[in-house]
Design an enzyme around this catalytic site. Sequence first.
Site, PDB file in Angstrom:
ATOM      1  N   TYR A 101       0.874  -1.179   0.000  1.00  0.00           N
ATOM      2  CA  TYR A 101       0.000   0.000   0.000  1.00  0.00           C
ATOM      3  C   TYR A 101       0.904   1.219   0.000  1.00  0.00           C
ATOM      4  O   TYR A 101       1.817   1.322   0.822  1.00  0.00           O
ATOM      5  CB  TYR A 101      -0.875   0.003   1.258  1.00  0.00           C
ATOM      6  CG  TYR A 101      -1.632   1.295   1.505  1.00  0.00           C
ATOM      7  CD1 TYR A 101      -2.946   1.443   1.063  1.00  0.00           C
ATOM      8  CD2 TYR A 101      -1.037   2.368   2.167  1.00  0.00           C
ATOM      9  CE1 TYR A 101      -3.637   2.625   1.270  1.00  0.00           C
ATOM     10  CE2 TYR A 101      -1.722   3.553   2.380  1.00  0.00           C
ATOM     11  CZ  TYR A 101      -3.026   3.667   1.928  1.00  0.00           C
ATOM     12  OH  TYR A 101      -3.698   4.829   2.134  1.00  0.00           O
ATOM     13  N   GLU A 186      -3.447   7.498  -3.845  1.00  0.00           N
ATOM     14  CA  GLU A 186      -3.323   6.229  -3.132  1.00  0.00           C
ATOM     15  C   GLU A 186      -3.203   5.061  -4.104  1.00  0.00           C
ATOM     16  O   GLU A 186      -4.017   4.943  -5.014  1.00  0.00           O
ATOM     17  CB  GLU A 186      -4.569   6.052  -2.258  1.00  0.00           C
ATOM     18  CG  GLU A 186      -4.544   4.845  -1.368  1.00  0.00           C
ATOM     19  CD  GLU A 186      -5.861   4.699  -0.605  1.00  0.00           C
ATOM     20  OE1 GLU A 186      -5.916   5.057   0.571  1.00  0.00           O
ATOM     21  OE2 GLU A 186      -6.847   4.237  -1.222  1.00  0.00           O
TER      22      GLU A 186
END
Length: 378
Positions: A101, A186
Amino acid sequence: MIIPEHLAKQRLAAYGLRVPAGWKAATPGEAEAAAKRLNGRCVVKALIPIGGRGKAGGVKLCASPAEAAAAAAGLLGAQLRGHVVNSLLVEEAMSPQEEYYAAVMVNQELGAIDLLLSLSGGMDIETLAGREDAVLRLHAVPGRDLPLHETRAWLARAGASHTEELAFFLTALLRAAADMDAMLLEINPLALLKDGTLVALDCKLETDDNALNRQSAFQDLRDAELTPLEREAKRLGVSFVPLEGEIGVIASGAGLGMATLDMLRQKGLTPANFLDTGGGISVPMLDGAVRMLLGESRVRGMIINLYGGINRMLDAAQGIASALEHCGHDRPVVVKILGNQQEEAWALLEKLENVHVFKDVQSEKAVARLAALLGVTA
Ligand code: GDP
Ligand code: MN
């Protein structure tokens, strides 16, 4: 604003960041054609502006063009996480060895730009939210490029593996976020492939609306979403919000506009819109605004509530007169105009059929008159 995934990924690619090859598709046939270009194996994803698609069944791994067409037929038109699926993204399927991530986000508390990395990414990042130790966080200084060696040193201190690839990816990600005025950029998952390359399998980009004026590509995107009335309002330079009711409203100032809406409701009338001229009142602006509002057949009457300081109210009156000449005088228009050149404005408007001029500061009286003209009692 939230930038659609396929456009966000195009922007990432321009920074040398790898994204899966892919095409947008709006029909099962288009999905099938895209899958053929990818030699059959592909991922069909619902293109909606919200995450969590994987868990909601919005991401389908397909082994052939026929499977992609079937997946597309199942997704298109369906409701997913509160959004209707109107289009899809058909992408090259990847086989990640690991899923990370990575994100860049504005840290308003510290006035920093945070770079985040979690080596356990994928769909379950939310479950890590409470575990700060699982997420590496670097506070970058806004407006200053992070040198590659600093990113590398940070990763090494944190004990990350694949520091070379990650350092390049994260440094470029930070640069991209800054250039695009991102509030959030993101990548989840950031896939590590067998050969050690990193690929952004997903990308969520939310940009700062206050910076839209220097992001022409995003401005075009925003403009494409506007309704014809919103586009006309933008052209005229007025602030416009469509509402459901029957009374057209024009006011010079947001506060005056909102007060006028309240007064309409108190008198049993319903506003068809909110429209604030701002300070740039001109003949074409008022002409355009009145035409735009009376162009809606549900509008039964109109109230125009203006104060002119620097603005010339005669210009406003001329604009109103010109629009009414075009639209006709069948619907009542109540005008309260005060300020610079008010007498000239009144003289012009009083000559017009079905135009009711108010020379008083009390807007209530003008609104009450409009209600009476329309036979409405609160
Ligand atoms: P989100 O759930 O809305 O965030 O959608 P994502 O695009 O992140 O997809 C959800 C999950 O699907 C990801 O976490 C991956 O595990 C998986 N996924 C997405 N693209 C691919 C791919 O190309 N190959 C494989 N094997 N899995 C993928
Ligand atoms: Mn995701």
